[in-house]
Design a protein around this motif. Structure first.
Motif, short mmCIF file in Angstrom:
data_model
loop_
_atom_site.label_atom_id
_atom_site.label_comp_id
_atom_site.label_asym_id
_atom_site.label_seq_id
_atom_site.Cartn_x
_atom_site.Cartn_y
_atom_site.Cartn_z
N PRO A 41 43.56 4.84 77.22
CA PRO A 41 44.19 3.72 77.92
C PRO A 41 45.51 3.62 78.42
O PRO A 41 46.29 3.99 78.44
N GLY A 42 45.58 2.81 79.39
CA GLY A 42 46.57 2.96 80.45
C GLY A 42 46.85 3.80 80.96
O GLY A 42 47.74 4.24 82.01
N LYS A 43 46.37 4.76 81.11
CA LYS A 43 46.45 5.84 82.19
C LYS A 43 45.24 5.93 82.90
O LYS A 43 44.24 5.92 83.23
N GLU A 44 45.97 7.24 84.74
CA GLU A 44 44.78 7.67 84.86
C GLU A 44 44.21 8.79 84.25
O GLU A 44 44.67 9.69 84.08
N ARG A 45 43.09 8.56 85.94
CA ARG A 45 41.64 10.11 84.65
C ARG A 45 42.74 11.03 85.62
O ARG A 45 42.47 11.06 86.51
N ALA A 92 40.79 9.81 74.26
CA ALA A 92 40.73 9.73 75.84
C ALA A 92 38.92 9.76 75.88
O ALA A 92 38.14 10.50 74.87
N VAL A 93 38.19 8.90 76.55
CA VAL A 93 37.06 9.26 77.04
C VAL A 93 36.71 10.38 77.75
O VAL A 93 37.83 9.85 78.51
N TYR A 94 35.90 10.51 77.58
CA TYR A 94 36.01 12.40 78.26
C TYR A 94 34.30 11.71 78.92
O TYR A 94 33.35 11.26 78.82
N TYR A 95 34.25 12.49 80.21
CA TYR A 95 33.58 11.81 81.26
C TYR A 95 33.09 13.93 81.93
O TYR A 95 34.16 14.66 82.54
N CYS A 96 31.63 13.11 82.41
CA CYS A 96 31.53 14.71 83.16
C CYS A 96 31.01 13.99 83.78
O CYS A 96 30.83 12.96 84.88
N ALA A 97 31.40 14.94 85.30
CA ALA A 97 30.91 15.19 86.84
C ALA A 97 30.75 16.02 87.57
O ALA A 97 30.08 17.27 87.15
N ALA A 98 29.69 15.69 88.39
CA ALA A 98 28.76 16.79 89.72
C ALA A 98 29.48 16.20 90.72
O ALA A 98 29.76 15.50 91.56
N THR A 99 29.79 17.88 91.35
CA THR A 99 30.32 17.67 92.66
C THR A 99 29.58 18.55 93.11
O THR A 99 29.17 19.94 92.75
N ARG A 100 28.86 19.01 94.90
CA ARG A 100 28.95 20.57 95.95
C ARG A 100 30.24 21.25 95.85
O ARG A 100 29.80 22.37 97.08
N LYS A 101 31.28 20.42 95.63
CA LYS A 101 31.77 21.50 96.39
C LYS A 101 32.81 22.03 95.06
O LYS A 101 32.83 22.06 93.98
N GLU A 102 33.53 23.43 96.02
CA GLU A 102 34.16 24.18 94.76
C GLU A 102 35.69 24.82 96.07
O GLU A 102 35.47 25.02 96.68
#
Length: 122
Positions: A41-45, A92-102
């Motif tokens: 809360p109140g912080k950036e991801r 915190a709230v934890y999110y997963c995410a997907a990308t084609r870049k590495e």
């Protein structure tokens, strides 16, 4: 298109452990590099960890390095985040995410889950 659903969050005491899971839909999951992020809360991801499509490369944020471990099972289309030695500041709230870049910066992730709450009590 990849849809992501996180699970495994909850309330845990400081020093405890949790394992988060992120289940993906779509047959192309194995082509994506995956990441975990968190937002208090109140912080950036904030970046937590990432893993390459093959699992050969892993990356960690400074605040979790040595305590968290990211892994994946492409056959199950799932990525995991094992969290040990949890601290109240890991809340915190934890999110997963997907990308084609590495490697990928936060803005280079194309797909995001809805998040799962992790609360660490002192």
């Amino acid at each position: 298109q990849v849809q992501l659903v996180e699970s495994g969050g909850g309330l845990v005491q400081a020093g405890g452990s949790l394992r988060l899971s992120c289940a993906a839909s779509g047959r192309t999951f194995s082509l994506y590099n995956m990441g975990w992020f968190r937002q208090a809360p109140g912080k950036e991801r904030e970046f937590v960890a990432a893993i390459s499509w093959s699992g050969a490369n892993t990356y960690y944020g400074d605040s979790v390095n040595g305590r968290f471990t990211i892994s994946r099972d492409n056959a199950k289309r799932t990525v995991y985040l094992q969290m040990n030695s949890l601290k109240p500041e890991d809340t915190a709230v934890y999110y997963c995410a997907a990308t084609r870049k590495e490697p990928a910066g936060i803005y280079e992730y194309d797909y995001w889950g809805q998040g799962t709450q992790v609360t660490v009590s002192s």
